[in-house]
Scaffold this motif. Structure first.
Motif, PDB file in Angstrom:
ATOM      1  N   THR A   1     -50.974  18.624 -43.903  1.00  0.00           N
ATOM      2  CA  THR A   1     -49.533  18.384 -44.051  1.00  0.00           C
ATOM      3  C   THR A   1     -48.789  19.674 -44.363  1.00  0.00           C
ATOM      4  O   THR A   1     -47.620  19.834 -44.008  1.00  0.00           O
ATOM      5  N   GLY A   2     -49.445  20.618 -45.033  1.00  0.00           N
ATOM      6  CA  GLY A   2     -48.830  21.912 -45.309  1.00  0.00           C
ATOM      7  C   GLY A   2     -47.869  21.869 -46.482  1.00  0.00           C
ATOM      8  O   GLY A   2     -48.083  21.166 -47.477  1.00  0.00           O
ATOM      9  N   ALA A   3     -46.762  22.607 -46.361  1.00  0.00           N
ATOM     10  CA  ALA A   3     -45.806  22.726 -47.455  1.00  0.00           C
ATOM     11  C   ALA A   3     -45.157  21.406 -47.821  1.00  0.00           C
ATOM     12  O   ALA A   3     -44.658  21.234 -48.938  1.00  0.00           O
ATOM     13  N   ASP A   4     -45.138  20.448 -46.876  1.00  0.00           N
ATOM     14  CA  ASP A   4     -44.537  19.150 -47.160  1.00  0.00           C
ATOM     15  C   ASP A   4     -45.318  18.365 -48.204  1.00  0.00           C
ATOM     16  O   ASP A   4     -44.829  17.353 -48.709  1.00  0.00           O
ATOM     17  N   ALA A   5     -46.528  18.816 -48.516  1.00  0.00           N
ATOM     18  CA  ALA A   5     -47.351  18.125 -49.502  1.00  0.00           C
ATOM     19  C   ALA A   5     -47.068  18.607 -50.922  1.00  0.00           C
ATOM     20  O   ALA A   5     -47.849  18.316 -51.834  1.00  0.00           O
ATOM     21  N   LYS A   6     -45.973  19.316 -51.137  1.00  0.00           N
ATOM     22  CA  LYS A   6     -45.657  19.840 -52.465  1.00  0.00           C
ATOM     23  C   LYS A   6     -45.641  18.765 -53.549  1.00  0.00           C
ATOM     24  O   LYS A   6     -46.099  19.010 -54.667  1.00  0.00           O
ATOM     25  N   PRO A   7     -45.116  17.544 -53.290  1.00  0.00           N
ATOM     26  CA  PRO A   7     -45.148  16.528 -54.347  1.00  0.00           C
ATOM     27  C   PRO A   7     -46.559  16.185 -54.821  1.00  0.00           C
ATOM     28  O   PRO A   7     -46.719  15.596 -55.884  1.00  0.00           O
ATOM     29  N   ALA A   8     -47.569  16.532 -54.031  1.00  0.00           N
ATOM     30  CA  ALA A   8     -48.944  16.200 -54.398  1.00  0.00           C
ATOM     31  C   ALA A   8     -49.618  17.296 -55.212  1.00  0.00           C
ATOM     32  O   ALA A   8     -50.807  17.169 -55.533  1.00  0.00           O
ATOM     33  N   VAL A   9     -48.897  18.361 -55.554  1.00  0.00           N
ATOM     34  CA  VAL A   9     -49.513  19.480 -56.265  1.00  0.00           C
ATOM     35  C   VAL A   9     -50.164  19.047 -57.578  1.00  0.00           C
ATOM     36  O   VAL A   9     -51.304  19.432 -57.870  1.00  0.00           O
ATOM     37  N   PRO A  10     -49.508  18.243 -58.431  1.00  0.00           N
ATOM     38  CA  PRO A  10     -50.182  17.834 -59.674  1.00  0.00           C
ATOM     39  C   PRO A  10     -51.482  17.070 -59.413  1.00  0.00           C
ATOM     40  O   PRO A  10     -52.483  17.300 -60.087  1.00  0.00           O
ATOM     41  N   ALA A  11     -51.454  16.167 -58.419  1.00  0.00           N
ATOM     42  CA  ALA A  11     -52.667  15.410 -58.114  1.00  0.00           C
ATOM     43  C   ALA A  11     -53.756  16.312 -57.557  1.00  0.00           C
ATOM     44  O   ALA A  11     -54.946  16.155 -57.869  1.00  0.00           O
ATOM     45  N   LEU A  12     -53.372  17.266 -56.715  1.00  0.00           N
ATOM     46  CA  LEU A  12     -54.348  18.200 -56.160  1.00  0.00           C
ATOM     47  C   LEU A  12     -54.913  19.117 -57.247  1.00  0.00           C
ATOM     48  O   LEU A  12     -56.098  19.469 -57.228  1.00  0.00           O
ATOM     49  N   THR A  13     -54.062  19.501 -58.183  1.00  0.00           N
ATOM     50  CA  THR A  13     -54.532  20.334 -59.293  1.00  0.00           C
ATOM     51  C   THR A  13     -55.589  19.594 -60.102  1.00  0.00           C
ATOM     52  O   THR A  13     -56.603  20.164 -60.522  1.00  0.00           O
ATOM     53  N   ASN A  14     -55.341  18.301 -60.300  1.00  0.00           N
ATOM     54  CA  ASN A  14     -56.337  17.506 -60.996  1.00  0.00           C
ATOM     55  C   ASN A  14     -57.621  17.372 -60.178  1.00  0.00           C
ATOM     56  O   ASN A  14     -58.730  17.372 -60.714  1.00  0.00           O
ATOM     57  N   ALA A  15     -57.465  17.290 -58.838  1.00  0.00           N
ATOM     58  CA  ALA A  15     -58.643  17.169 -57.970  1.00  0.00           C
ATOM     59  C   ALA A  15     -59.491  18.432 -57.988  1.00  0.00           C
ATOM     60  O   ALA A  15     -60.669  18.396 -57.616  1.00  0.00           O
ATOM     61  N   LEU A  16     -58.908  19.554 -58.413  1.00  0.00           N
ATOM     62  CA  LEU A  16     -59.677  20.789 -58.517  1.00  0.00           C
ATOM     63  C   LEU A  16     -60.789  20.696 -59.553  1.00  0.00           C
ATOM     64  O   LEU A  16     -61.707  21.520 -59.560  1.00  0.00           O
ATOM     65  N   THR A  17     -60.687  19.692 -60.436  1.00  0.00           N
ATOM     66  CA  THR A  17     -61.717  19.499 -61.466  1.00  0.00           C
ATOM     67  C   THR A  17     -62.649  18.344 -61.128  1.00  0.00           C
ATOM     68  O   THR A  17     -63.392  17.892 -62.002  1.00  0.00           O
ATOM     69  N   ASP A  18     -62.609  17.877 -59.881  1.00  0.00           N
ATOM     70  CA  ASP A  18     -63.436  16.742 -59.474  1.00  0.00           C
ATOM     71  C   ASP A  18     -64.917  17.076 -59.629  1.00  0.00           C
ATOM     72  O   ASP A  18     -65.337  18.234 -59.507  1.00  0.00           O
ATOM     73  N   GLU A  19     -65.720  16.033 -59.871  1.00  0.00           N
ATOM     74  CA  GLU A  19     -67.153  16.253 -60.068  1.00  0.00           C
ATOM     75  C   GLU A  19     -67.868  16.607 -58.773  1.00  0.00           C
ATOM     76  O   GLU A  19     -68.961  17.197 -58.815  1.00  0.00           O
ATOM     77  N   GLN A  20     -67.288  16.274 -57.608  1.00  0.00           N
ATOM     78  CA  GLN A  20     -67.890  16.582 -56.316  1.00  0.00           C
ATOM     79  C   GLN A  20     -67.309  17.876 -55.756  1.00  0.00           C
ATOM     80  O   GLN A  20     -66.092  18.032 -55.652  1.00  0.00           O
ATOM     81  N   TRP A  21     -68.184  18.804 -55.366  1.00  0.00           N
ATOM     82  CA  TRP A  21     -67.691  20.102 -54.898  1.00  0.00           C
ATOM     83  C   TRP A  21     -66.952  19.975 -53.576  1.00  0.00           C
ATOM     84  O   TRP A  21     -66.049  20.784 -53.283  1.00  0.00           O
ATOM     85  N   HIS A  22     -67.294  18.974 -52.751  1.00  0.00           N
ATOM     86  CA  HIS A  22     -66.558  18.773 -51.508  1.00  0.00           C
ATOM     87  C   HIS A  22     -65.076  18.510 -51.795  1.00  0.00           C
ATOM     88  O   HIS A  22     -64.195  18.998 -51.087  1.00  0.00           O
ATOM     89  N   VAL A  23     -64.818  17.721 -52.842  1.00  0.00           N
ATOM     90  CA  VAL A  23     -63.429  17.395 -53.204  1.00  0.00           C
ATOM     91  C   VAL A  23     -62.736  18.627 -53.766  1.00  0.00           C
ATOM     92  O   VAL A  23     -61.569  18.898 -53.436  1.00  0.00           O
ATOM     93  N   ARG A  24     -63.427  19.377 -54.625  1.00  0.00           N
ATOM     94  CA  ARG A  24     -62.823  20.586 -55.188  1.00  0.00           C
ATOM     95  C   ARG A  24     -62.460  21.571 -54.080  1.00  0.00           C
ATOM     96  O   ARG A  24     -61.384  22.178 -54.100  1.00  0.00           O
ATOM     97  N   LYS A  25     -63.350  21.713 -53.127  1.00  0.00           N
ATOM     98  CA  LYS A  25     -63.099  22.635 -52.019  1.00  0.00           C
ATOM     99  C   LYS A  25     -61.890  22.184 -51.184  1.00  0.00           C
ATOM    100  O   LYS A  25     -61.010  22.973 -50.854  1.00  0.00           O
ATOM    101  N   ALA A  26     -61.864  20.890 -50.862  1.00  0.00           N
ATOM    102  CA  ALA A  26     -60.753  20.366 -50.061  1.00  0.00           C
ATOM    103  C   ALA A  26     -59.431  20.485 -50.813  1.00  0.00           C
ATOM    104  O   ALA A  26     -58.393  20.798 -50.214  1.00  0.00           O
TER     105      ALA A  26
END
Length: 604
Positions: A400-425
């Protein structure tokens, strides 16, 4: 980003259900048309090709956002401080979107350690499946290649056979089938029944060594083999083999391949009867042959004992049909298959066009942030209990690119996911959003010490996208320059280059990296030194040495770095003068500009 598509669990599921649908459609159609072998063969072949092509087409459609359906944007008016609460079981806090903007951290301060955080280790089922798929495909492809080479060797070792009865049968079959190509006959003791090799300009008929003196009626047998050439069964057989090589786990495709080969034999039997051969005589000729397994690239007249018995029974009972599929029928079926394939590939939802946002002089937004239903759904999916779904949601947000800005907090939280595939994505999604996601910088700094190098590389790429705002990451990036994986070292150097002059503390480490064994690491290291500018004068001697780098990309990067670093040291003049005589124009240009800067500083 593109490699993440192959690591997506939802893409694997797409391959399974789409290939299954087309395989079932083909098998069902072939069963309905079993009395018209040529048409059943055509339907089954088209379905097998579509079963492989449609999942790949769906992948590209989804990646490039070419879906036929457009999501309708929903305008959500919200205050500026609007934290997004994450319901993921691993998240126990609310991540503020403006945390980094409101609390700048000096570049010289190490705000995060690059240590490895403990994660719960789970069996990597998805990785095992993917590697198993790749291994099975490689084995199947190797087997296919070896079989092809063995077929060539069989033909090369065969002897030319001159037999009047076989030659007369060939002339009669060519006349009945309308074939104009010359057919040569070879004999070999390595085969038990006649086969035809079509992988050359003129087909070659191979018969057993004892075929010449035998009293068998060759008319029907030769007509059957040449019918394979007329129908181009060698090409359809190759397509079927490639289909099962690509999807070796799809059992329906293996069954369809077996049915396809059987229908090709039945269709050739139809051609024999249509050419005027007596069914009883042809059946008697088949009884004189020795049943055996079919070769992959050489069409033979006999298969297993069961298949041969069924064919003889069909011929004796006069159940052979019209061998011609019909040009109009083939065009209609092909067109329907193409339309169905395109429709299934395009039946996806693409993101809506973004609606801009502007503010009045009072700071009140004229248009609020736009959050499409698709992005809202993806944000919700980031808290799914299935890690494959969380990974796919992050991957979709990255596209989605820059249009996904509203998802930044959720993505930041996903950076701490227990699965490395999720952290990478999630890190790759942050990369696609860019500086607007700089609130994630503290977590990205921690990910530079992740246990998986894929995640460390993705974190460095995300920090590169932040530009100068990633200055707090400089200490951790310095550590990453010594990573065991060169991919991470490369991205760390690129991040330091994007940060610019505030990367000065990394100068000494970057000088060391100029001697890295990988040129893809040396090049960004030189660019980073150039981005630091005049403060990196201590790198000049090493940069001049690297003007002799064997890779021209590195030499050009070094030349650019020398242009950007102010040179006032007279001791470097001999090296610069030597560089003026180099064969590389870029190196000569850099040396000339460096010498000009040096003279200007000395005069001043």
């Amino acid at each position: 980003m593109k490699s993440e598509i192959l690591l997506s669990g939802s893409w694997l599921w797409t391959c399974v259900w789409q290939s299954t649908i087309f395989a079932i459609l083909g098998l069902t159609g072939s069963y309905i048309l079993k009395h018209r072998s040529s048409r059943a063969h055509q339907v089954l072949l088209l379905s097998m090709v579509a079963a492989v092509i449609v999942p790949a087409a769906s992948m590209f459609v989804k990646y490039f956002g070419w879906g036929a359906f457009v999501a309708k944007p929903v305008v959500i008016h919200s205050p500026k401080e609007n934290p997004l609460r994450i319901n993921h079981p691993n998240a126990s806090e609310i991540i503020q979107a403006k945390s980094v903007e409101n609390s700048p951290v000096p570049a010289e301060e190490n705000t995060a350690t690059a240590g490895v955080r403990p994660y719960d280790v789970k069996f990597p089922w998805y990785s095992v499946l993917m590697y198993g798929w790749i291994a099975a495909s490689a084995i199947s492809a190797t087997r296919l290649l070896v079989t092809f080479l063995l077929g060539f060797r069989l033909l090369k070792r065969a002897s030319l056979l001159e037999c009047k009865r076989i030659d007369q049968a060939i002339l009669l079959a060519k006349e009945n089938l309308g074939i104009n190509k010359d057919v040569k006959v070879y004999c070999s003791h390595r085969i038990n029944s006649p086969v035809i090799w079509c992988w050359r300009r003129n087909p070659a008929l191979l018969v057993p060594s004892a075929a010449g003196p035998s009293g068998m009626d060759w008319t029907g047998v030769v007509c059957h083999e040449l019918a394979h050439t007329k129908r181009r069964d060698h090409i359809s057989g190759l397509l079927a083999e490639l289909a099962v090589c690509i999807f070796p786990w799809q059992l329906l495709l293996w069954f369809a391949k077996s049915r396809l080969r059987n229908f090709s034999e039945l269709a050739c039997d139809d051609w024999v009867i249509a050419a005027g051969q007596s069914g009883a005589d042809y059946a008697e000729s088949l009884l004189d042959l020795v049943p055996g397994g079919q070769m992959v690239f050489a069409a033979g007249i006999t298969g297993s004992k069961k298949e041969l018995a069924n064919r003889i029974r069909r011929i004796v009972k006069d159940r052979c049909g019209n061998p011609r599929a019909g040009r109009t029928w083939v065009m209609i079926v092909s067109l329907l298959t193409i339309c169905l394939s395109i429709g299934m590939a395009l039946a996806q939802i693409r993101p809506a066009e973004p609606i801009g946002e502007s503010e009045t002089d009072d700071g009140i937004p004229k248009q609020a942030n736009v959050l499409t239903p698709e992005i809202r759904k993806l944000i919700s999916t980031l808290s799914s209990d299935e890690w494959q779904e969380r990974q796919q949601a992050a991957t979709d947000l990255a596209r989605t690119g820059a249009d996904a800005k509203p998802a930044v907090p959720a993505l930041t939280n996903a950076l701490t996911d227990e699965q490395w595939h999720v952290r990478k994505a999630a890190a790759e999604a942050i990369t696609s959003i860019g500086p607007a996601a700089k609130s994630a910088i503290p977590i990205l700094i921690e990910l530079l010490g992740d246990e998986e190098w894929f995640v460390r590389r993705a974190a460095a790429e995300a920090l590169t996208a932040m530009g100068p705002a990633a200055a707090p990451a400089v200490p951790s990036l310095i550590v990453a320059l010594d990573d065991v994986e060169w991919h991470v070292r490369r991205r760390a150097a690129e991040a330091l280059a994007a940060i610019g002059t505030t990367s000065k503390p990394a100068t000494r480490e970057l000088i060391k990296v100029l001697n890295d064994e990988e040129w893809l690491v040396r090049r960004p290291a030189a660019l980073a030194l150039g981005a630091i500018g005049p403060s990196a004068t201590e790198a000049i001697p090493t940069l001049i040495e690297r003007l002799e780098d064997p890779e021209w990309q590195v030499r050009h990067a070094v030349a650019d770095a020398l242009e950007k670093i102010s040179i006032g040291d007279k001791s470097t003049a001999p090296q610069i003068i030597e560089a003026l005589l180099d064969r590389e124009w870029k190196k000569r240009q850099s040396a000339a500009q460096a010498l000009q800067k040096s003279l200007q500083e000395n005069n001043s």
